[in-house]
Each structure stands twice: as C-alpha cells, then as structure tokens.
Enzyme design. Structure first.
Site, PDB file in Angstrom:
ATOM      1  N   ASP A  51       0.867  -1.180   0.000  1.00 35.44           N
ATOM      2  CA  ASP A  51       0.000   0.000   0.000  1.00 35.44           C
ATOM      3  C   ASP A  51       0.906   1.233   0.000  1.00 35.44           C
ATOM      4  O   ASP A  51       1.529   1.554   1.008  1.00 35.44           O
ATOM      5  CB  ASP A  51      -0.882  -0.015   1.270  1.00 35.44           C
ATOM      6  CG  ASP A  51      -1.797   1.203   1.345  1.00 35.44           C
ATOM      7  OD1 ASP A  51      -2.739   1.177   2.166  1.00 35.44           O
ATOM      8  OD2 ASP A  51      -1.565   2.182   0.594  1.00 35.44           O
ATOM      9  N   GLY A  76     -10.627   6.292 -11.912  1.00 32.87           N
ATOM     10  CA  GLY A  76     -11.583   5.599 -12.793  1.00 32.87           C
ATOM     11  C   GLY A  76     -12.152   6.592 -13.773  1.00 32.87           C
ATOM     12  O   GLY A  76     -11.674   7.727 -13.887  1.00 32.87           O
ATOM     13  N   ALA A 117      -5.357  14.878 -18.283  1.00 37.89           N
ATOM     14  CA  ALA A 117      -6.046  16.012 -18.925  1.00 37.89           C
ATOM     15  C   ALA A 117      -7.063  16.620 -17.973  1.00 37.89           C
ATOM     16  O   ALA A 117      -7.575  17.713 -18.205  1.00 37.89           O
ATOM     17  CB  ALA A 117      -6.736  15.528 -20.196  1.00 37.89           C
ATOM     18  N   TYR A 147      -9.785  14.473  -8.201  1.00 36.71           N
ATOM     19  CA  TYR A 147      -8.730  13.841  -9.014  1.00 36.71           C
ATOM     20  C   TYR A 147      -7.879  14.881  -9.742  1.00 36.71           C
ATOM     21  O   TYR A 147      -6.656  14.818  -9.747  1.00 36.71           O
ATOM     22  CB  TYR A 147      -9.414  12.905 -10.010  1.00 36.71           C
ATOM     23  CG  TYR A 147      -8.499  12.060 -10.835  1.00 36.71           C
ATOM     24  CD1 TYR A 147      -8.330  12.322 -12.191  1.00 36.71           C
ATOM     25  CD2 TYR A 147      -7.802  10.989 -10.278  1.00 36.71           C
ATOM     26  CE1 TYR A 147      -7.500  11.546 -12.971  1.00 36.71           C
ATOM     27  CE2 TYR A 147      -6.971  10.202 -11.059  1.00 36.71           C
ATOM     28  CZ  TYR A 147      -6.824  10.481 -12.401  1.00 36.71           C
ATOM     29  OH  TYR A 147      -5.994   9.716 -13.171  1.00 36.71           O
ATOM     30  N   LYS A 151      -3.786  15.802  -9.254  1.00 37.10           N
ATOM     31  CA  LYS A 151      -2.826  15.687 -10.355  1.00 37.10           C
ATOM     32  C   LYS A 151      -2.057  17.005 -10.522  1.00 37.10           C
ATOM     33  O   LYS A 151      -0.848  17.027 -10.726  1.00 37.10           O
ATOM     34  CB  LYS A 151      -3.561  15.340 -11.654  1.00 37.10           C
ATOM     35  CG  LYS A 151      -4.113  13.917 -11.702  1.00 37.10           C
ATOM     36  CD  LYS A 151      -3.023  12.880 -11.632  1.00 37.10           C
ATOM     37  CE  LYS A 151      -3.555  11.466 -11.700  1.00 37.10           C
ATOM     38  NZ  LYS A 151      -2.500  10.472 -11.458  1.00 37.10           N
ATOM     39  N   ASN A 176      -7.515  10.225 -21.852  1.00 37.59           N
ATOM     40  CA  ASN A 176      -8.391   9.070 -21.946  1.00 37.59           C
ATOM     41  C   ASN A 176      -7.792   7.853 -22.652  1.00 37.59           C
ATOM     42  O   ASN A 176      -8.047   7.590 -23.823  1.00 37.59           O
ATOM     43  CB  ASN A 176      -9.727   9.445 -22.604  1.00 37.59           C
ATOM     44  CG  ASN A 176     -10.861   8.603 -22.061  1.00 37.59           C
ATOM     45  OD1 ASN A 176     -10.771   7.376 -22.083  1.00 37.59           O
ATOM     46  ND2 ASN A 176     -11.890   9.246 -21.565  1.00 37.59           N
ATOM     47  N   GLN A 216     -21.173  15.266 -26.428  1.00 37.12           N
ATOM     48  CA  GLN A 216     -19.899  15.653 -25.800  1.00 37.12           C
ATOM     49  C   GLN A 216     -18.742  14.943 -26.515  1.00 37.12           C
ATOM     50  O   GLN A 216     -18.922  13.845 -27.033  1.00 37.12           O
ATOM     51  CB  GLN A 216     -19.918  15.371 -24.304  1.00 37.12           C
ATOM     52  CG  GLN A 216     -19.970  13.928 -23.850  1.00 37.12           C
ATOM     53  CD  GLN A 216     -21.376  13.416 -23.618  1.00 37.12           C
ATOM     54  OE1 GLN A 216     -22.276  13.670 -24.408  1.00 37.12           O
ATOM     55  NE2 GLN A 216     -21.553  12.643 -22.560  1.00 37.12           N
ATOM     56  N   ARG A 282     -13.062  17.837 -24.872  1.00 39.55           N
ATOM     57  CA  ARG A 282     -11.640  17.808 -24.457  1.00 39.55           C
ATOM     58  C   ARG A 282     -10.823  17.210 -25.598  1.00 39.55           C
ATOM     59  O   ARG A 282     -11.158  16.143 -26.098  1.00 39.55           O
ATOM     60  CB  ARG A 282     -11.475  16.974 -23.199  1.00 39.55           C
ATOM     61  CG  ARG A 282     -10.034  16.775 -22.747  1.00 39.55           C
ATOM     62  CD  ARG A 282      -9.977  15.956 -21.495  1.00 39.55           C
ATOM     63  NE  ARG A 282     -10.412  16.743 -20.331  1.00 39.55           N
ATOM     64  CZ  ARG A 282     -10.888  16.180 -19.217  1.00 39.55           C
ATOM     65  NH1 ARG A 282     -11.035  14.867 -19.133  1.00 39.55           N
ATOM     66  NH2 ARG A 282     -11.248  16.951 -18.188  1.00 39.55           N
TER      67      ARG A 282
HETATM   68  N1  GKE Z   1     -17.526   6.009 -18.330  1.00 39.11           N
HETATM   69  C1  GKE Z   1     -18.616   6.175 -19.135  1.00 39.11           C
HETATM   70  N2  GKE Z   1     -19.556   5.183 -19.212  1.00 39.11           N
HETATM   71  N3  GKE Z   1     -18.734   7.370 -19.826  1.00 39.11           N
HETATM   72  C2  GKE Z   1     -19.811   7.496 -20.606  1.00 39.11           C
HETATM   73  C3  GKE Z   1     -20.803   6.480 -20.749  1.00 39.11           C
HETATM   74  C4  GKE Z   1     -20.654   5.285 -20.007  1.00 39.11           C
HETATM   75  O1  GKE Z   1     -21.482   4.350 -20.071  1.00 39.11           O
HETATM   76  N4  GKE Z   1     -21.757   6.932 -21.636  1.00 39.11           N
HETATM   77  C5  GKE Z   1     -21.353   8.160 -22.025  1.00 39.11           C
HETATM   78  N5  GKE Z   1     -20.196   8.503 -21.400  1.00 39.11           N
HETATM   79  C6  GKE Z   1     -19.535   9.807 -21.558  1.00 39.11           C
HETATM   80  C7  GKE Z   1     -19.344  10.520 -20.216  1.00 39.11           C
HETATM   81  O2  GKE Z   1     -20.570  11.119 -19.827  1.00 39.11           O
HETATM   82  C8  GKE Z   1     -18.263  11.521 -20.583  1.00 39.11           C
HETATM   83  O3  GKE Z   1     -18.849  12.686 -21.097  1.00 39.11           O
HETATM   84  C9  GKE Z   1     -17.456  10.812 -21.688  1.00 39.11           C
HETATM   85  O4  GKE Z   1     -18.209   9.657 -22.070  1.00 39.11           O
HETATM   86  C10 GKE Z   1     -16.089  10.331 -21.208  1.00 39.11           C
HETATM   87  O5  GKE Z   1     -16.265   9.707 -19.966  1.00 39.11           O
HETATM   88  P1  GKE Z   1     -15.043   8.906 -19.282  1.00 39.11           P
HETATM   89  O6  GKE Z   1     -14.264   8.207 -20.326  1.00 39.11           O
HETATM   90  O7  GKE Z   1     -15.619   8.093 -18.161  1.00 39.11           O
HETATM   91  O8  GKE Z   1     -14.134  10.022 -18.577  1.00 39.11           O
HETATM   92  P2  GKE Z   1     -13.721  11.515 -18.953  1.00 39.11           P
HETATM   93  O9  GKE Z   1     -13.007  11.531 -20.250  1.00 39.11           O
HETATM   94  O10 GKE Z   1     -14.880  12.436 -18.770  1.00 39.11           O
HETATM   95  O11 GKE Z   1     -12.720  11.796 -17.745  1.00 39.11           O
HETATM   96  C11 GKE Z   1     -11.609  10.953 -17.548  1.00 39.11           C
HETATM   97  O12 GKE Z   1     -10.521  11.600 -18.193  1.00 39.11           O
HETATM   98  C12 GKE Z   1      -9.280  10.899 -18.016  1.00 39.11           C
HETATM   99  C13 GKE Z   1      -8.186  11.716 -18.693  1.00 39.11           C
HETATM  100  O13 GKE Z   1      -8.574  11.964 -20.024  1.00 39.11           O
HETATM  101  C14 GKE Z   1     -11.379  10.812 -16.052  1.00 39.11           C
HETATM  102  O14 GKE Z   1     -12.473  10.085 -15.518  1.00 39.11           O
HETATM  103  C15 GKE Z   1     -10.082  10.102 -15.774  1.00 39.11           C
HETATM  104  O15 GKE Z   1     -10.200   8.737 -16.101  1.00 39.11           O
HETATM  105  C16 GKE Z   1      -8.934  10.691 -16.550  1.00 39.11           C
HETATM  106  O16 GKE Z   1      -8.613  11.933 -15.993  1.00 39.11           O
END
Ligand code: GKE
Length: 330
Positions: A51, A76, A117, A147, A151, A176, A216, A282
């Site tokens: 840990d 996550g 990001a 988060y 970072k 992502n 989005q 993004r």
């Molecule tokens: N996870 C998820 N699951 N997202 C969904 C879904 C679903 O079933 N349906 C649509 N989405 C949409 C979310 O509402 C969001 O707008 C987009 O996909 C991306 O969601 P994501 O992949 O969970 O995470 P984000 O890109 O918003 O954010 C992540 O960015 C990463 C860096 O790029 C963070 O959660 C971190 O994993 C990390 O910082």
C-alpha cells in the site's frame, strides 16, 4: 547489467502494460500494487503487494532501482472520480508525496508521474467543438474536483523536486487511455470500455444507455501509444508537463457508432441526461509532443477499438454473460 525499474500501479491497466513494455525492452522490473493484475500474470521479475499510501512501503518499493514509473492511483472514469473526491484526492496525494521523497532518498535517477487532462480548466472545455488544449492552458487553474486537483498538485511537487533536489522528474498528461486488459465494468470503466461492454451485451437493434446527450467530445489514446510515449518522455530532457494523447476528436455518439460497426451490430442510443458527463469537450494539442519526442500516438481509434471490443467480448463469453461472439448476421 539490465536497467532496473519500479512500476507502481502494476496491477492496474496502464501499469501492467508498462511492465510488459519494459520487460520486452530488456529491463529488470519490480511491479508494486495493492492487487495482482486482473486478467493475466504480471511480466515483472518481482511483484510486491504494498500500500503505497504508507511512507515505509514507498521506501521499500524504490530500493535499488534506477527508474520509477508512477501509475498507482485511486481512479476511474467520470462516473467514479465525480463521486470519490476524498478517495482520489487523499489516497493519490499520499502515494505521490511519499513516492517522490522515497525516490529522492533512494537515489532514483528518473521519475515519471502520470498526470491527466483532468488538470485542464473547465472554462476551456465547455463546448463540444473544443480548441485542442495546450500545456500552458492549464492556468488559471480550474481542474476537475478531487482527481484533477491532486494531479495538478503533484505536477507542482514534481517541479519542486526537480528544481530543489535535482530529481529528474517527467510528467505526462494522459488523454483518456483505452485498450485490452482494462476495466470494462464495475463503475471505474471509462467510456470506450463501457460502450464496448454495452454493445457486446446488447441484442441487435436494442437500446444501449449513453450518459448525457452523446454530443460531448473526447479524444482517446490506445494504451500501446501511451507506454511508448511514457518511455520516450522519461528518456527525454523535457521536464515540464507534456500532453500525451491523440488529437482525433469524436463525439460519444460517434464512439457508439464506431463500436456498433466493429461489432456488426445495430444499436439504438438511450440518452440518460442524469448520467455523469464531465466536460463537454476535451482534445489534446500535440504540437509540443511532436517537437519534444519527435513522435506522436498513431494507433487509429477504429483499429484500437476493434482489438478492445473483441477482448471485452471474449471476457463476457468467459464469464458467461454472453454465449458467443456476435457474427453480424441478425
Ligand atoms: N464512463 C462512461 N460510461 N462514460 C460514458 C458512458 C458510459 O457508459 N456513456 C457516455 N459517457 C460519456 C461521459 O458522460 C463523458 O462525457 C465521456 O463519455 C467520457 O467519460 P469517461 O471516459 O468516463 O471520462 P472523462 O473523459 O470524462 O474523464 C476521464 O478523463 C481521463 C483523462 O482523459 C477521467 O475520468 C479520468 O479517467 C482521466 O482523468
């Protein structure tokens, strides 16, 4: 003698792939995490369950290694980080803070930190047709809650350790990351894996749930580009934060269409406007990445998703969730 590396988060998605990359490159690798890799054994010559929120464990983990690749984090997709500000901020700041000091104490030569990001300000990500984000766009600061703030803080700490102590820190902001051997269920999954799972489980013509209106936008990077980029950055002389992602922008509805075409399975989209959305748009500006590394991610989303979808479909067959791979004939 082989270069010795520590990979933290080696039981997790990117860390596990980084271990494989380094072992294939001839490194001796110690993998450390609070859990073993979920889908296949680690390739590391040594794997320790520690840990890393604890100082003494970070000292243990960093003993006798030349390079540290720090991926360990409580994290996550947006569904997780939106709901776990304490966990992602507190746990990750403990891990990062102790890992930097332990690396300095143990004379590590180079230290990589996986930033995100999520450090970029919300006010620059409020529209789907987002201007690709340059590294200097991070300030004035307004990162994702929890988060994102951790970072950003650890990016600063990496800078201080470089300036005050001469520790050769390197920082990449991941955009992502997706790919096989990643989480695809249980609440921590990101959009690519989540959509792959939903399409794989769907009956042809069924509805699948999409969070938000699906307009989005994001860019997505395959994990093999991620590990290559991390390795190149660690061995470069660039010690400011650097984007590591692709600049291919797609809507989430477009992501669903891509996965549906890969599966050969028509699906309808049910938009859940209560679902967690994160930012509206993004994208990564890769100008500096191209200059600094003389390289940039090149795995096309449709190709990377094809491998990822079929790996997830295979897991769902293994656990009995589906009976066979869909052949595309309805
Ligand atoms: N996870 C998820 N699951 N997202 C969904 C879904 C679903 O079933 N349906 C649509 N989405 C949409 C979310 O509402 C969001 O707008 C987009 O996909 C991306 O969601 P994501 O992949 O969970 O995470 P984000 O890109 O918003 O954010 C992540 O960015 C990463 C860096 O790029 C963070 O959660 C971190 O994993 C990390 O910082």
């Amino acid at each position: 003698m082989a270069t010795r590396a520590l990979v933290t988060g080696a039981g997790g998605f990117i860390g596990h792939h980084m271990v494989k990359y380094l072992v294939a490159a001839g490194y001796w690798v110690r993998g450390v995490d609070v859990k073993e890799p979920e889908y296949e054994p680690s390739a590391a010559q040594e794997f320790e369950l520690l840990d890393l929120r604890r100082w003494d464990n970070c000292l243990m983990a960093t003993r006798g290694v030349d390079e540290v690749y720090s991926f360990a984090a409580d994290m996550g997709g947006i569904g997780y980080i939106n709901e776990h500000h304490v966990d992602s901020a507190r746990n990750n700041v403990l891990i990062s803070t102790h890992m930097l000091e332990a690396s300095r104490t143990n004379g590590v030569s180079r230290f990589f930190f996986s930033s995100s990001a999520c450090v970029y300000p919300q006010y620059l990500q409020s529209s789907p047709d987002v201007k690709p984000l340059k590294e200097e766009d991070a300030s004035p600061y307004d990162p994702d809650e929890g988060y994102g703030w951790e970072k950003l803080f650890t990016e600063k700490l990496c800078q201080y350790y470089y300036e005050d102590c001469g520790l050769e820190t390197r920082v990449a902001r991941f955009h992502n990351v997706y790919g096989p051997l990643g989480t695809y269920d249980g609440g921590k999954e990101k959009a690519p894996a989540a959509i792959c799972r939903k399409v794989a489980l769907a009956t042809p013509g069924d509805e699948i749930e999409v969070w938000g209106d699906g307009l989005q936008t994001r860019s997505f990077m395959h994990v093999d580009d991620c590990t290559e980029g991390v390795f190149r950055l660690l061995h470069s002389e660039h010690h400011q934060p650097l984007n590591l992602g692709t600049d291919y922008l797609i809507t989430i509805n477009g992501l669903v269409d891509l996965v549906s075409a890969i599966a050969g399975k028509p699906v309808k989209r049910r938009h859940n406007m209560e679902g967690p959305q994160g930012v509206r748009g993004r994208n990564s500006d890769n100008s500096r990445l191209r200059t600094v590394l003389g390289w940039e991610p090149s795995i096309l989303l449709k190709d990377g998703l094809d491998v990822t979808f079929h790996w997830i479909e295979e897991q769902l067959i293994k656990d009995g969730s589906i009976t066979s791979s869909y052949s595309g004939t309805s």
